[in-house]
Write a protein that holds these residues in place. Structure first.
Motif, PDB file in Angstrom:
ATOM      1  N   ILE A  49     -28.240  62.459  24.127  1.00 10.31           N
ATOM      2  CA  ILE A  49     -26.777  62.353  24.142  1.00 10.31           C
ATOM      3  C   ILE A  49     -26.298  62.110  25.565  1.00 10.31           C
ATOM      4  CG2 ILE A  49     -24.608  63.523  23.604  1.00 10.31           C
ATOM      5  CD1 ILE A  49     -26.170  65.198  21.543  1.00 10.31           C
ATOM      6  N   TYR A  50     -26.875  62.849  26.510  1.00 12.07           N
ATOM      7  CA  TYR A  50     -26.548  62.664  27.932  1.00 12.07           C
ATOM      8  C   TYR A  50     -26.875  61.243  28.378  1.00 12.07           C
ATOM      9  CZ  TYR A  50     -27.698  62.751  32.935  1.00 12.07           C
ATOM     10  OH  TYR A  50     -27.811  62.458  34.259  1.00 12.07           O
ATOM     11  N   VAL A  51     -28.058  60.757  27.993  1.00  7.44           N
ATOM     12  CA  VAL A  51     -28.471  59.406  28.369  1.00  7.44           C
ATOM     13  C   VAL A  51     -27.536  58.372  27.773  1.00  7.44           C
ATOM     14  CG1 VAL A  51     -30.295  57.666  28.101  1.00  7.44           C
ATOM     15  CG2 VAL A  51     -30.891  60.002  28.730  1.00  7.44           C
ATOM     16  N   LEU A  52     -27.092  58.600  26.544  1.00  5.46           N
ATOM     17  CA  LEU A  52     -26.161  57.683  25.902  1.00  5.46           C
ATOM     18  C   LEU A  52     -24.860  57.591  26.696  1.00  5.46           C
ATOM     19  CD1 LEU A  52     -25.090  55.904  23.641  1.00  5.46           C
ATOM     20  CD2 LEU A  52     -24.582  57.978  22.323  1.00  5.46           C
ATOM     21  N   PHE A  53     -24.271  58.737  27.027  1.00  8.95           N
ATOM     22  CA  PHE A  53     -23.029  58.734  27.813  1.00  8.95           C
ATOM     23  C   PHE A  53     -23.259  58.162  29.208  1.00  8.95           C
ATOM     24  CE2 PHE A  53     -21.416  61.480  24.508  1.00  8.95           C
ATOM     25  CZ  PHE A  53     -20.044  61.254  24.520  1.00  8.95           C
ATOM     26  N   LEU A  54     -24.401  58.470  29.787  1.00 11.76           N
ATOM     27  CA  LEU A  54     -24.724  57.948  31.117  1.00 11.76           C
ATOM     28  C   LEU A  54     -24.863  56.429  31.063  1.00 11.76           C
ATOM     29  CD1 LEU A  54     -25.307  58.965  33.991  1.00 11.76           C
ATOM     30  CD2 LEU A  54     -27.741  58.879  33.416  1.00 11.76           C
ATOM     31  N   THR A  55     -25.468  55.939  29.996  1.00  9.63           N
ATOM     32  CA  THR A  55     -25.623  54.499  29.826  1.00  9.63           C
ATOM     33  C   THR A  55     -24.267  53.825  29.702  1.00  9.63           C
ATOM     34  OG1 THR A  55     -27.767  54.806  28.746  1.00  9.63           O
ATOM     35  CG2 THR A  55     -26.655  52.709  28.376  1.00  9.63           C
ATOM     36  N   LEU A  56     -23.385  54.417  28.894  1.00  6.12           N
ATOM     37  CA  LEU A  56     -22.041  53.869  28.740  1.00  6.12           C
ATOM     38  C   LEU A  56     -21.290  53.844  30.068  1.00  6.12           C
ATOM     39  CD1 LEU A  56     -21.025  55.615  25.379  1.00  6.12           C
ATOM     40  CD2 LEU A  56     -21.629  53.208  25.696  1.00  6.12           C
ATOM     41  N   ALA A  57     -21.560  54.854  30.918  1.00  8.20           N
ATOM     42  CA  ALA A  57     -20.840  54.975  32.189  1.00  8.20           C
ATOM     43  C   ALA A  57     -21.424  54.090  33.279  1.00  8.20           C
ATOM     44  CB  ALA A  57     -20.853  56.436  32.651  1.00  8.20           C
ATOM     45  N   THR A  58     -22.729  53.930  33.310  1.00 15.10           N
ATOM     46  CA  THR A  58     -23.349  53.328  34.505  1.00 15.10           C
ATOM     47  C   THR A  58     -24.249  52.121  34.260  1.00 15.10           C
ATOM     48  OG1 THR A  58     -25.293  54.791  34.435  1.00 15.10           O
ATOM     49  CG2 THR A  58     -23.363  55.601  35.605  1.00 15.10           C
ATOM     50  N   ALA A  59     -24.590  51.803  33.029  1.00 14.86           N
ATOM     51  CA  ALA A  59     -25.564  50.732  32.816  1.00 14.86           C
ATOM     52  C   ALA A  59     -25.031  49.370  33.217  1.00 14.86           C
ATOM     53  CB  ALA A  59     -26.002  50.708  31.352  1.00 14.86           C
ATOM     54  N   GLY A  60     -23.817  49.065  32.817  1.00 13.73           N
ATOM     55  CA  GLY A  60     -23.289  47.724  33.038  1.00 13.73           C
ATOM     56  C   GLY A  60     -22.610  47.510  34.370  1.00 13.73           C
ATOM     57  N   ILE A  61     -21.835  48.491  34.827  1.00 12.04           N
ATOM     58  CA  ILE A  61     -21.030  48.292  36.034  1.00 12.04           C
ATOM     59  C   ILE A  61     -21.881  48.104  37.288  1.00 12.04           C
ATOM     60  CG2 ILE A  61     -19.240  49.307  37.501  1.00 12.04           C
ATOM     61  CD1 ILE A  61     -18.056  50.557  34.962  1.00 12.04           C
ATOM     62  N   PRO A  62     -22.928  48.912  37.528  1.00 17.11           N
ATOM     63  CA  PRO A  62     -23.768  48.638  38.705  1.00 17.11           C
ATOM     64  C   PRO A  62     -24.404  47.248  38.690  1.00 17.11           C
ATOM     65  CG  PRO A  62     -24.185  50.841  37.894  1.00 17.11           C
ATOM     66  CD  PRO A  62     -23.329  50.163  36.864  1.00 17.11           C
ATOM     67  N   ILE A  63     -24.799  46.760  37.496  1.00 19.40           N
ATOM     68  CA  ILE A  63     -25.333  45.400  37.394  1.00 19.40           C
ATOM     69  C   ILE A  63     -24.250  44.398  37.776  1.00 19.40           C
ATOM     70  CG2 ILE A  63     -26.146  43.635  35.778  1.00 19.40           C
ATOM     71  CD1 ILE A  63     -28.304  45.580  36.351  1.00 19.40           C
ATOM     72  N   ALA A  64     -23.026  44.644  37.290  1.00 22.99           N
ATOM     73  CA  ALA A  64     -21.910  43.764  37.623  1.00 22.99           C
ATOM     74  C   ALA A  64     -21.639  43.785  39.126  1.00 22.99           C
ATOM     75  CB  ALA A  64     -20.658  44.191  36.857  1.00 22.99           C
ATOM     76  N   ILE A  65     -21.665  44.979  39.729  1.00 24.11           N
ATOM     77  CA  ILE A  65     -21.467  45.098  41.174  1.00 24.11           C
ATOM     78  C   ILE A  65     -22.537  44.307  41.909  1.00 24.11           C
ATOM     79  CG2 ILE A  65     -21.353  46.674  43.147  1.00 24.11           C
ATOM     80  CD1 ILE A  65     -20.586  48.891  41.132  1.00 24.11           C
ATOM     81  N   SER A  66     -23.796  44.538  41.537  1.00 22.96           N
ATOM     82  CA  SER A  66     -24.928  43.875  42.183  1.00 22.96           C
ATOM     83  C   SER A  66     -24.794  42.362  42.112  1.00 22.96           C
ATOM     84  CB  SER A  66     -26.232  44.331  41.523  1.00 22.96           C
ATOM     85  OG  SER A  66     -27.335  43.614  42.010  1.00 22.96           O
ATOM     86  N   ARG A  67     -24.501  41.860  40.922  1.00 24.28           N
ATOM     87  CA  ARG A  67     -24.386  40.412  40.743  1.00 24.28           C
ATOM     88  C   ARG A  67     -23.189  39.846  41.503  1.00 24.28           C
ATOM     89  NH1 ARG A  67     -23.311  37.550  34.935  1.00 24.28           N
ATOM     90  NH2 ARG A  67     -21.983  35.903  35.774  1.00 24.28           N
ATOM     91  N   MET A  68     -22.014  40.487  41.392  1.00 20.94           N
ATOM     92  CA  MET A  68     -20.810  39.973  42.044  1.00 20.94           C
ATOM     93  C   MET A  68     -20.908  40.050  43.566  1.00 20.94           C
ATOM     94  SD  MET A  68     -17.955  41.487  39.383  1.00 20.94           S
ATOM     95  CE  MET A  68     -16.529  40.887  40.330  1.00 20.94           C
ATOM     96  N   VAL A  69     -21.491  41.128  44.080  1.00 18.90           N
ATOM     97  CA  VAL A  69     -21.685  41.257  45.529  1.00 18.90           C
ATOM     98  C   VAL A  69     -22.659  40.189  46.015  1.00 18.90           C
ATOM     99  CG1 VAL A  69     -22.718  42.722  47.320  1.00 18.90           C
ATOM    100  CG2 VAL A  69     -21.082  43.696  45.703  1.00 18.90           C
ATOM    101  N   SER A  70     -23.756  39.986  45.292  1.00 22.17           N
ATOM    102  CA  SER A  70     -24.756  38.994  45.682  1.00 22.17           C
ATOM    103  C   SER A  70     -24.166  37.590  45.689  1.00 22.17           C
ATOM    104  CB  SER A  70     -25.949  39.057  44.719  1.00 22.17           C
ATOM    105  OG  SER A  70     -26.925  38.105  45.062  1.00 22.17           O
ATOM    106  N   GLU A  71     -23.380  37.255  44.681  1.00 27.06           N
ATOM    107  CA  GLU A  71     -22.760  35.929  44.601  1.00 27.06           C
ATOM    108  C   GLU A  71     -21.830  35.682  45.789  1.00 27.06           C
ATOM    109  OE1 GLU A  71     -22.588  35.400  39.714  1.00 27.06           O
ATOM    110  OE2 GLU A  71     -20.860  36.214  40.816  1.00 27.06           O
ATOM    111  N   ARG A  72     -21.102  36.714  46.206  1.00 31.94           N
ATOM    112  CA  ARG A  72     -20.156  36.549  47.322  1.00 31.94           C
ATOM    113  C   ARG A  72     -20.875  36.496  48.669  1.00 31.94           C
ATOM    114  NH1 ARG A  72     -18.060  37.979  43.015  1.00 31.94           N
ATOM    115  NH2 ARG A  72     -15.827  37.821  42.501  1.00 31.94           N
ATOM    116  N   ILE A  73     -21.889  37.319  48.832  1.00 33.02           N
ATOM    117  CA  ILE A  73     -22.640  37.294  50.086  1.00 33.02           C
ATOM    118  C   ILE A  73     -23.420  35.982  50.221  1.00 33.02           C
ATOM    119  CG2 ILE A  73     -24.567  38.376  51.323  1.00 33.02           C
ATOM    120  CD1 ILE A  73     -23.535  41.060  50.376  1.00 33.02           C
ATOM    121  N   ALA A  74     -23.826  35.401  49.101  1.00 31.62           N
ATOM    122  CA  ALA A  74     -24.555  34.122  49.127  1.00 31.62           C
ATOM    123  C   ALA A  74     -23.731  33.024  49.788  1.00 31.62           C
ATOM    124  CB  ALA A  74     -24.939  33.704  47.706  1.00 31.62           C
TER     125      ALA A  74
END
Length: 532
Positions: A49-74
């Motif tokens: 249950i904890y992993v499920l809520f953690l996934t909902l909170a953090t799985a997508g946004i850090p990937i989005a941050i990583s990708r968007m930051v990388s695209e801009r720094i490129a």
């Protein structure tokens, strides 16, 4: 931004992952021996249950941050990259407060719905971690977007260290008050670890702040993207990724209900069903997670590298990263799968000597789940590729198809008395086979990458097969002389050496790929001397 291979970052995260899993072994193994399969049943009811809520909170946004930051720094937009970080941090803070509150104040309702009310205190103890981990994730995603994996690695190791120390101490202290409270003490370790990890990554950010601010000021524009626009872009990337990442935790949470009820319907008692579920998820499951953390390191490093190449329209470099990424995941996944299958029961008896009967019962589940490691490795790596090129919905669809198959297979097979808990393991493997196959097809279609059958699959397979034979023979010879524990440890060591040697003999790893590793040129010189 200059071309930068993902391999260095993958190695850094991989090393951190190994340290984390070793620390995790110092947590899970003593914990299982301390609180038994009943206590692990409570712990493993709260944890999904904890992993499920953690996934909902953090799985997508850090990937989005990583990708968007990388695209801009490129394209040298450091100021815009930092604004992405600021906006996402506020978003993750809000999500963290909400998730932690739901799990803490709704603990009774959540574990009751899972059919295991004894896990209430474990759920309450782990809930505060949902506030601190999302804040960590914002910093990690920012650094990953710059292809700097060291802050992520350092904070992960510190987080795990505090989790192990606090969790075991509290479980040991509370066991005299009951297994439910001991499981709660173990769960609180996650909260202590989250606080330690957050302090670490913030300290690294403050240390690097001068250089970061210099780049930000140098590229500052009078008119920048609106925060609302950034939020929309984050959600466009993050929502599909989050849905995809949540599919398997949701299925695992459903597994609790399916497995517990189906086992009891076929004549097993509640206590026996809880113990069997503890064997599957608390004893066999963590061993499957070991190779997963290594291939996840490859996937995390691939996202910003692929995103930067895609933004710069450098398709040759993109395909090269894709091909090497899949080969790395196969080279990691195959020996782990073969090794766990070959030594399933000896490994379980080595790790859980105080729970001998439970260890023997868990061995068939480990054998089955080990086969899925190869396909899980492929799923993770190619999901990172698809996310990096903006096709984040495709791995969601593929994993959903696999998850639906898992539910059907688990429901059917766990209701067969002779198969019982092994049905859940078979369902999981089937899900990964389906998702992996569909991901390979999609990556070929959208990147044009072609995978050399001999180099990618056959040569590592031959090396893994030789390794497996070496492990089996070594254990059989030494078992009667020095017992299971030493025979298993030596067999694993021999297996690792055989596999490494066979990779070089079969030429499954290219010379230029070794050179990209940390100290790679030194390794090449040593290998050349060995040949002479």
């Amino acid at each position: 931004m200059a071309r930068k291979s993902f391999i260095q970052g993958a190695v850094i995260l991989g090393i951190a992952g190994i340290i984390i899993k070793v620390l995790g072994a110092f947590f899970r193994i003593p914990l299982a021996n301390l609180i038994g399969d009943q206590g692990m049943g409570y712990y493993q009811t709260a944890y999904p249950i904890y992993v499920l809520f953690l996934t909902l909170a953090t799985a997508g946004i850090p990937i989005a941050i990583s990708r968007m930051v990388s695209e801009r720094i490129a394209v040298d937009e450091y100021s815009e990259a930092h604004k992405v970080f600021r906006v996402s941090f506020i978003l993750l803070f809000i999500i963290g407060i909400t998730s932690a509150s739901i799990c803490f104040f709704g603990a009774d309702l959540l574990v009751g719905a899972m059919g295991n009310p004894g896990a209430k205190f474990a759920m309450m103890a782990i809930a505060p971690a949902l506030l601190f981990v999302p804040m960590q994730a914002a910093y990690r995603g920012y650094f990953q977007g710059m292809q700097d994996m060291k802050p992520t690695a350092a904070s992960q190791v510190i987080e795990q260290f505090f989790r192990v120390v606090a969790g075991l101490f509290l479980a040991y202290f509370l066991i005299k008050y009951g297994r439910d409270l001991a499981a709660a003490g173990a769960s609180f370790g996650a909260t202590a670890g989250a606080v330690g990890g957050l302090i670490t990554v913030v300290a690294i950010y403050l240390y690097k702040r001068g250089k970061l601010e210099a780049n930000i000021e140098r590229t500052k524009r009078h008119q920048s993207e609106k925060s609302s626009t950034i939020l929309v872009k984050i959600f466009i990337i993050a929502i599909p990724v989050t849905i995809g990442a949540a599919i398997m935790p949701i299925m695992n949470a459903i597994d609790v209900g399916i497995v517990m009820r189906r086992l009891q319907e076929t004549g097993w008692t509640y206590k026996a069903a809880n113990s069997m579920y503890g064997q599957l998820t608390g004893m066999a499951g963590p061993l499957i997670n070991f190779p997963q953390v290594l291939t996840q390191a490859v996937a995390m490093s691939l996202v910003p590298a692929v995103a930067a190449a895609y933004r710069q329209k450098d398709m040759t470099f993109l395909r090269e990263n894709v091909q090497v990424g899949l080969r790395m995941s196969i080279i990691i996944g195959l020996p782990c799968a073969f090794g766990l299958m070959t030594l399933a029961e000896p490994i379980m008896l080595l790790l859980y000597p105080m729970q001998k009967q439970s260890a023997i019962s868990a061995a068939p589940c480990l054998f089955i789940m080990a086969a899925g490691v190869i396909f899980l490795s492929t799923v993770q790596t190619l999901t990172g590729v698809l996310q990096g090129i903006g096709q984040q919905m495709i791995p969601v669809r593929n994993l959903l198809i696999g998850a639906i198959a898992k539910v059907i297979i688990t429901y059917t097979l766990t209701g067969v008395e002779a198969i019982n808990i092994k049905g859940a393991a078979i369902g999981t493997v089937a899900a990964y086979i389906i998702a992996a196959t569909l991901n390979v097809v999609a990556v070929k279609k959208y990147t044009g990458a072609k995978f050399d059958l001999m180099l990618t699959y056959i040569k590592p397979f031959i090396a893994a097969l030789a390794m497996s034979a070496g492990a089996w023979i070594t254990h059989r010879i030494l078992f009667g002389i020095m017992g299971n524990a030493m025979a298993t440890i030596i067999a694993i060591g021999i297996a690792a050496m055989v596999y490494c040697i066979m990779l070089f003999i079969t030429k499954a790893i290219k010379k230029d790929e070794i050179e990209r590793l940390p100290k790679g040129k030194t390794m090449i010189r040593m290998a050349d001397k060995f040949k002479r």
